[in-house]
Design an enzyme around this catalytic site. Structure first.
Site, PDB file in Angstrom:
ATOM      1  N   VAL A  97       0.478  -2.619   4.295  1.00  0.00           N
ATOM      2  CA  VAL A  97       0.516  -2.117   5.667  1.00  0.00           C
ATOM      3  C   VAL A  97      -0.353  -0.866   5.767  1.00  0.00           C
ATOM      4  O   VAL A  97      -0.446  -0.085   4.825  1.00  0.00           O
ATOM      5  CB  VAL A  97       1.975  -1.831   6.114  1.00  0.00           C
ATOM      6  CG1 VAL A  97       2.597  -0.717   5.319  1.00  0.00           C
ATOM      7  CG2 VAL A  97       2.059  -1.538   7.591  1.00  0.00           C
ATOM      8  N   CYS A  98      -1.024  -0.728   6.912  1.00  0.00           N
ATOM      9  CA  CYS A  98      -1.832   0.462   7.184  1.00  0.00           C
ATOM     10  C   CYS A  98      -1.463   0.948   8.585  1.00  0.00           C
ATOM     11  O   CYS A  98      -0.340   0.755   9.028  1.00  0.00           O
ATOM     12  CB  CYS A  98      -3.324   0.143   7.048  1.00  0.00           C
ATOM     13  SG  CYS A  98      -3.916  -1.055   8.266  1.00  0.00           S
ATOM     14  N   TYR A  99      -2.391   1.555   9.281  1.00  0.00           N
ATOM     15  CA  TYR A  99      -2.111   2.051  10.632  1.00  0.00           C
ATOM     16  C   TYR A  99      -2.007   0.915  11.651  1.00  0.00           C
ATOM     17  O   TYR A  99      -1.016   0.784  12.357  1.00  0.00           O
ATOM     18  CB  TYR A  99      -3.213   3.017  11.093  1.00  0.00           C
ATOM     19  CG  TYR A  99      -3.306   4.264  10.270  1.00  0.00           C
ATOM     20  CD1 TYR A  99      -2.494   5.356  10.530  1.00  0.00           C
ATOM     21  CD2 TYR A  99      -4.212   4.349   9.222  1.00  0.00           C
ATOM     22  CE1 TYR A  99      -2.580   6.509   9.770  1.00  0.00           C
ATOM     23  CE2 TYR A  99      -4.312   5.494   8.460  1.00  0.00           C
ATOM     24  CZ  TYR A  99      -3.494   6.573   8.735  1.00  0.00           C
ATOM     25  OH  TYR A  99      -3.585   7.701   7.973  1.00  0.00           O
TER      26      TYR A  99
ATOM     27  N   GLY B 200      -3.544  -2.474  10.952  1.00  0.00           N
ATOM     28  CA  GLY B 200      -3.797  -3.792  10.384  1.00  0.00           C
ATOM     29  C   GLY B 200      -5.238  -4.048  10.004  1.00  0.00           C
ATOM     30  O   GLY B 200      -5.599  -5.191   9.706  1.00  0.00           O
TER      31      GLY B 200
ATOM     32  N   PHE C  83       1.444  -0.445  10.699  1.00  0.00           N
ATOM     33  CA  PHE C  83       2.692   0.294  10.853  1.00  0.00           C
ATOM     34  C   PHE C  83       3.038   0.499  12.326  1.00  0.00           C
ATOM     35  O   PHE C  83       4.217   0.492  12.699  1.00  0.00           O
ATOM     36  CB  PHE C  83       2.612   1.649  10.139  1.00  0.00           C
ATOM     37  CG  PHE C  83       3.883   2.438  10.263  1.00  0.00           C
ATOM     38  CD1 PHE C  83       4.968   2.156   9.458  1.00  0.00           C
ATOM     39  CD2 PHE C  83       3.999   3.448  11.203  1.00  0.00           C
ATOM     40  CE1 PHE C  83       6.159   2.865   9.588  1.00  0.00           C
ATOM     41  CE2 PHE C  83       5.177   4.168  11.339  1.00  0.00           C
ATOM     42  CZ  PHE C  83       6.256   3.874  10.527  1.00  0.00           C
TER      43      PHE C  83
END
Length: 106
Positions: free
Chosen positions: A63-65, A67, A92
């Site tokens: 997961v990142c900010y 996607g 996220f």
């Protein structure tokens, strides 16, 4: 699996409930301020140790900010031998919107 799969937060949550490892590739300060419970912060400093200790066959959800950068990280992790890798579409931010009670600070 030779490539990672893009999945929505709902599928990530299902994998999490089944014991998948969640890794968060956002910056450390952002991770500290809010993240998915039991997720592991992964960055350039921690990745080698993480890979060395990881079960390469266990599902891994990145997961990142939003996607985007999680896709690059997921592709890298596949290249490092992980066999079951997923990237969360919407990152996220969509996770938090979908599961507002499934985030923690610190």
């Amino acid at each position: 699996m030779t490539e990672f799969k893009r999945i929505p937060p709902e599928q990530a949550q299902a994998l999490r409930e089944q014991g998948a490892v969640l890794v968060d590739v956002r910056d450390a300060q952002t991770f500290q301020s809010n993240h998915i419970p039991d997720s592991v912060h992964l960055d350039n400093h921690s990745i080698a140790d993480f890979i060395a200790k990881a079960d390469l066959d266990k599902p891994l959800v990145v997961v990142c900010y939003h996607g985007n950068s999680s896709q690059s990280a997921a592709a890298y992790l596949v290249g490092q031998g992980f066999s079951d890798v997923y990237s969360v579409d919407g990152g996220f931010e969509l996770w938090r919107a979908t599961y507002p009670d499934e985030t923690v600070q610190g």
